[in-house]
Design a protein around this motif. Structure first.
Motif, PDB file in Angstrom:
ATOM      1  N   ARG A 272      48.474  46.767  38.396  1.00 18.76           N
ATOM      2  CA  ARG A 272      48.853  46.907  36.994  1.00 18.76           C
ATOM      3  C   ARG A 272      47.602  47.103  36.141  1.00 18.76           C
ATOM      4  NH1 ARG A 272      52.326  41.489  36.633  1.00 18.76           N
ATOM      5  NH2 ARG A 272      50.604  40.872  37.972  1.00 18.76           N
ATOM      6  N   PRO A 273      47.810  47.536  34.895  1.00 19.62           N
ATOM      7  CA  PRO A 273      46.630  47.755  34.034  1.00 19.62           C
ATOM      8  C   PRO A 273      45.721  46.526  33.968  1.00 19.62           C
ATOM      9  CG  PRO A 273      48.608  48.611  32.964  1.00 19.62           C
ATOM     10  CD  PRO A 273      49.064  47.946  34.237  1.00 19.62           C
ATOM     11  N   LYS A 274      46.300  45.331  33.916  1.00 13.20           N
ATOM     12  CA  LYS A 274      45.443  44.146  33.725  1.00 13.20           C
ATOM     13  C   LYS A 274      44.597  43.829  34.960  1.00 13.20           C
ATOM     14  CE  LYS A 274      48.793  40.461  34.784  1.00 13.20           C
ATOM     15  NZ  LYS A 274      48.043  39.944  35.956  1.00 13.20           N
ATOM     16  N   ASP A 275      44.874  44.506  36.065  1.00 13.82           N
ATOM     17  CA  ASP A 275      44.044  44.316  37.260  1.00 13.82           C
ATOM     18  C   ASP A 275      42.719  45.077  37.190  1.00 13.82           C
ATOM     19  OD1 ASP A 275      46.042  42.743  38.501  1.00 13.82           O
ATOM     20  OD2 ASP A 275      47.105  44.562  39.137  1.00 13.82           O
ATOM     21  N   MET A 276      42.596  45.976  36.223  1.00 11.85           N
ATOM     22  CA  MET A 276      41.420  46.849  36.185  1.00 11.85           C
ATOM     23  C   MET A 276      40.205  46.139  35.594  1.00 11.85           C
ATOM     24  SD  MET A 276      42.472  49.477  37.590  1.00 11.85           S
ATOM     25  CE  MET A 276      44.135  49.537  38.234  1.00 11.85           C
ATOM     26  N   ASP A 277      39.071  46.309  36.254  1.00  4.99           N
ATOM     27  CA  ASP A 277      37.822  45.737  35.750  1.00  4.99           C
ATOM     28  C   ASP A 277      37.101  46.693  34.800  1.00  4.99           C
ATOM     29  OD1 ASP A 277      37.892  43.251  37.283  1.00  4.99           O
ATOM     30  OD2 ASP A 277      37.708  44.577  39.023  1.00  4.99           O
ATOM     31  N   PHE A 278      37.419  47.977  34.919  1.00  8.11           N
ATOM     32  CA  PHE A 278      36.830  48.976  34.007  1.00  8.11           C
ATOM     33  C   PHE A 278      37.693  50.223  34.071  1.00  8.11           C
ATOM     34  CE2 PHE A 278      34.942  49.799  38.140  1.00  8.11           C
ATOM     35  CZ  PHE A 278      35.000  51.187  38.243  1.00  8.11           C
TER      36      PHE A 278
END
Lengths: 385, 140
Positions: A272-278
């Motif tokens: 999901r989007p919130k898993d992205m670090d950048f």
């Protein structure tokens, strides 16, 4: 089959960016390929796939074969792709598809052009857009105008302010100031953006990307071989594309193909989007970053304006965006360097320490182009999924 | 009047009826003879139902501004005297959108949602361009 994690990026190559009058258009491609193949610890005989794009300043037929021959590559899979600034991201997806179907085992994806000084070359051309007859007679000229339509509609529909577009330019410039291979490295303020000359209202000059020479390349291969290479492999978790009708036919100019493309990529990757670090977001113009962040689900549609303010998209913020400085400040290589930068961030110890995202495990990359029509998304990870 | 230096439509087989209708100051748009949907630019296949039969219908000439831009950078000598000029996307009453210019008022004054009416600019012997001017306060 779900190709999640089936392939890895094992080599990246970048040329200098900016004005390269001493190199030919073919020369920049070859330099990037040479560096990427060397970075993977390989030689030309190890490459059996090649994806290229006709350089817009020097279009010619079967360009991938010209490049392959010059690079000593004898591919069992090679072609030109052509979806504008979405092409580099799509190349990586196509490389995966070619590898998992057995067409080839190791693909080089390359994009290079000489937009800044290519006109100095004795032979050069211009790639047509195709809708000139309905645009140019009315003075609709240049990429800024079509993209300014997105900004104008975003301002109208959601009350977005010029200052909020400017926050994107300020963040990209801060990141470029930390990148030795960037064209524009002097930090700027919101006020600097607002005081830069109008190009096409509502865009100021500093809302617009650079015009650059340069190239980038990546080497993609099967994940089975991931540990045969000198650098840490970066895994391809997911990808997707979404291509919408043109600016006249689309029902909206504030939701673009990024919504469909990212949904497909998230589904494939199971993240999901919130898993992205950048995020490495195609930033031809400031407003496109904002709309893409919305389309990718980092914030709700219409909330991009306040969302990008106050350093949220800067290194150290919630979601560092374009840690290399992007098209707005590093250089415009049609997004290929968004991919090479994502790989370097995930490898660790590969960029200046000041712009390394702490413990980066997952990143998302966008490609956008073809007068708002084309979009491609890529999700990359440090670990095997 | 000097030579006209700006780009002109090339008039291909698909769109010649459009430009000819503009020349006659009676712009007609292509409409699918099967599903009735207007389309622009003119093309040989209906993107809605894939029928190939088309008819050309004169438009009402009424529309609204969907996007308004002010071009401040000149992309060549032909445009130098024009900047800043307006470029707009106009949504016609018939449901299609087209690129054009809103003329007859300062470019900054053109706003999204403004009612506009079609006018013609005879730029050469062969070509008249469909442009728009503000409808003023006559909108219903």
């Amino acid at each position: 089959m779900n190709p999640k994690g089936a392939c890895t990026i094992v080599g990246v190559g970048e040329t200098a960016v900016g004005k390269l009058p001493e190199m030919t258009t073919l020369g920049v491609q070859l330099e990037a390929i040479g560096r990427a193949v060397k970075d993977a610890g390989l030689g030309p005989k190890d490459i059996d796939g090649l994806l290229a794009i006709q350089p817009s300043n020097d279009p010619q037929r079967s360009y991938a074969l010209t490049v392959a021959q010059a690079a000593g590559i004898h591919p069992s899979y090679a072609t030109d792709l052509a979806i504008g600034g979405a092409t580099p991201v799509a190349m990586v997806a196509h490389a995966v598809m070619a590898i998992v179907t057995g067409l080839c085992s190791t693909v080089v994806c390359v994009l290079g052009h000489k937009q800044a000084t290519g006109r100095l070359e004795p032979r050069h051309g211009r790639l047509r857009d195709g809708n000139e007859d309905f645009e140019e007679p009315f003075g609709l000229l240049g990429a800024p105008a079509v993209h300014a339509c997105v900004a104008a509609r975003h301002m109208h529909e959601f009350g977005t302010k010029s200052e909020q577009f400017a926050a994107v330019a300020v963040a990209m410039r801060r990141h470029a100031s930390l990148n030795a291979n960037a064209t524009m490295r002097k930090p700027i303020t919101i006020q600097d953006v607002l005081e830069s000359r109008w190009v096409v209202k509502p865009f100021h000059l500093l809302d617009c990307c650079l015009v650059s020479d340069g190239a980038g390349a990546v080497v993609v291969t099967s994940a089975d071989r991931a540990h045969d290479f000198p650098k840490p492999p970066v895994y391809i978790w997911g990808f997707g594309e979404g291509h919408i009708a043109g600016p006249l036919q689309s029902s909206s100019l504030t939701t673009l193909g990024g919504k469909q493309a990212s949904e497909m990529a998230y589904r494939m990757a199971g993240v999901r989007p919130k898993d992205m670090d950048f995020a490495q977001i195609y930033d031809c113009f400031t407003a496109i970053v904002m709309v893409t962040l919305e389309d990718y689900g980092f914030c709700a549609k219409g909330e991009g304006g306040p969302w990008v303010e106050n350093g949220r998209i800067e290194i150290g913020g919630d979601l560092p965006v374009n840690t290399h400085g992007g098209l707005l400040s590093q250089g415009h290589i049609e997004g290929m360097l968004h991919i090479t930068e994502a790989v370097k961030q995930l490898r660790g110890h590969s960029v200046e320490p000041e712009r390394q995202v702490n413990d980066a495990k997952l990143g998302i990359v966008s490609g956008h182009g073809a007068s708002l029509s084309a979009h491609a998304t890529l999700i990359l990870g440090r670990e095997k999924p | 009047m000097g030579e006209y230096l700006k780009p002109l439509p090339s008039k291909n087989l698909d769109d010649k009826p459009l430009w000819d209708s503009c020349k006659n100051h009676s712009m007609a748009l292509q409409r699918c003879a099967s599903c009735g949907q207007f389309r622009y630019p003119p093309r040989s296949l209906c993107p809605n139902c894939h029928a190939t039969e088309t008819e050309w219908r004169p438009v009402s000439g009424r529309g609204r501004v969907y996007v308004s831009l002010v071009m401040c950078h000149s992309y060549g000598p032909a445009w130098e005297k024009d900047v800043p000029y307006n470029v707009s996307i106009i949504e016609l009453e018939e449901g299609v959108k087209m690129w054009s210019n809103v003329i007859g008022c300062p470019p900054d004054e053109v706003k999204i949602g403004d009612a506009v009416v079609l006018v013609y600019e005879d730029v050469t012997e062969e070509i008249s361009l469909p442009k728009f001017r503000p409808a003023g306060h006559q909108t219903p």
